[in-house]
Design an enzyme around this catalytic site. Structure first.
Site, PDB file in Angstrom:
ATOM      1  N   SER A 208       0.816  -1.208   0.000  1.00  0.00           N
ATOM      2  CA  SER A 208       0.000   0.000   0.000  1.00  0.00           C
ATOM      3  C   SER A 208       0.856   1.267   0.000  1.00  0.00           C
ATOM      4  CB  SER A 208      -0.959  -0.067   1.189  1.00  0.00           C
ATOM      5  OG  SER A 208      -2.047   0.777   0.941  1.00  0.00           O
ATOM      6  N   HIS A 352      -7.623  -5.689   0.449  1.00  0.00           N
ATOM      7  CA  HIS A 352      -6.387  -4.913   0.559  1.00  0.00           C
ATOM      8  C   HIS A 352      -5.556  -5.430   1.735  1.00  0.00           C
ATOM      9  CE1 HIS A 352      -4.117  -1.212  -0.082  1.00  0.00           C
ATOM     10  NE2 HIS A 352      -4.180  -0.942   1.211  1.00  0.00           N
TER      11      HIS A 352
END
Ligand code: GTR
Length: 373
Positions: A208, A352
């Protein structure tokens, strides 16, 4: 930019560019554009007074299959002194061990806690047993230990040490991602002093915001042999000019996290077409070294298709060296990684995150490209 169509993508290079022209002209030009418009310019490389302090003796882990070392990195500059910590998990081996240099979210000493018990932090998703069995070290540091994840970070090290007056910041001064990536290069400086590790086989990894950091570190530091960006999305591997309405765009990321980038990047909020670069060109800065991009099916915010397209469009840079970039034109099925070329890609099911599945694929890719012990 509608309906998944591409706006005009900036060209990677002119037709007929040679490897020498790429290295002497086009690559420096692209690198300069990313400094000026996206991440900012670092005021310093390896600083004066860089030194490494061992924190205690190495500790045995996993019944002696690995050790953990802790190190404090000290540096200094015009505005004073700074430091941050590293934890290295190193499998026992007769040979030098390849390593993943991980920029992570939690304090590194939590990651390879010899007891490996209790808390819910990211260490539980780091498959220590698999790293030991497959012969990979992990050298981790926390991004927040280098500089805090907030705008006021510009008044603390390393910004405050090398850009002592925050008022003197310019539109191209380094942002927070650049400072994290700079920290990763200082960890690489330590790795070069560690006889147990194979300095030719170091992979920079992040998830990320740390995946964006990994890419900028790989672009800056030629010692990084493999750059892995997991779910890095906007400001990472995702093409800005691809219309993916559920994904993050420059307007959103600069509203919430302006300080990650240089101030010039703000100009491109809702104005992607004016940005002189796109993210396939960031991946291409790593050629002919190895790159890996990974996505997650439910992570639409990061724009998996945009991460994949960047890999495709970056690939001609590898052809300059007689190598293949991404091998595979079609977006792959979930769980069917593309590992043939120098750019690897996979998409897994789920959200995610960076999971043991992702780590196993990074190791598969490294194995396939000659890192297997
Ligand atoms: C989100 C941000 C993303 C991504 C993510 C993360 O809030 O919009 O760009 O970086 O944070 O780092 O977890």
């Amino acid at each position: 930019m509608m309906g998944n169509a591409f706006a005009e993508i900036p060209e990677l290079m002119k037709a007929g560019t040679t490897a020498a022209q790429w290295e002497q002209v086009r690559r420096p030009e692209l690198f300069g554009l990313f400094q000026e418009h996206v991440f900012g310019r670092n005021p310093v490389g390896r600083p004066e007074g860089l030194r490494f302090e061992a924190l205690g003796e190495p500790v045995k882990m996993l019944d002696g299959k690995a050790i953990r070392k802790r190190v404090r990195i000290h540096y200094e500059g015009p505005g004073g002194k700074g430091q941050f910590d590293v934890s290295a998990f190193i499998p026992q081996s007769a040979k030098k061990v390849p390593a993943f240099l991980l920029v992570c979210f939690c304090p590194p000493e939590e990651l390879f806690n010899p007891e490996r018990d209790q808390d819910k932090s990211e260490h539980l998703r780091l498959p220590a047993e698999a790293f030991a069995a497959r012969g990979y070290a992990v050298v981790a540091f926390s991004r927040e230990d280098v500089t805090p994840d907030k705008k006021t970070g510009f008044t603390t090290p390393p910004h405050a040490i090398f850009t002592p007056n925050p008022e003197a910041r310019t539109p191209t001064s380094w942002g927070t991602i650049a400072a994290w990536a700079w920290g990763a290069s200082r960890v690489m400086d330590w790795i070069e002093t560690e006889p147990l590790l194979d300095t030719q086989r170091v992979a920079m990894v992040g998830h990320s915001r740390c995946g964006k950091t990994a890419l900028w570190c790989g672009a800056n530091d030629p010692r990084i042999a493999l750059t892995v960006s997991n779910n890095s999305g906007c400001g990472g591997a995702k093409l800005n000019r691809m219309d993916l309405p559920k994904s993050e765009h420059i307007a959103q990321i600069t509203k919430n996290f302006s300080y990650w980038f240089c101030d010039n990047f703000m100009k491109y909020a809702d104005n992607e077409d004016a940005l002189p670069v796109d993210m396939h060109q960031l991946l291409a800065l790593m050629a002919p070294r190895l790159v890996y991009v990974s996505s997650a099916e439910d992570d639409l915010w990061a724009g998996p298709e945009g991460e994949f397209e960047s890999c495709k469009l970056a690939s001609p840079a590898w052809a300059l060296y007689g190598k293949k970039g991404l091998v595979g034109d079609a977006f792959p099925a979930t769980g069917k990684p593309l590992h043939e070329g120098c750019i690897g890609y996979h998409i897994r099911s789920g959200k995610h995150d960076m999971t043991p599945y992702d780590w196993e694929r990074f190791m598969d890719f490294a194995d396939k490209h000659g890192w297997k012990q």
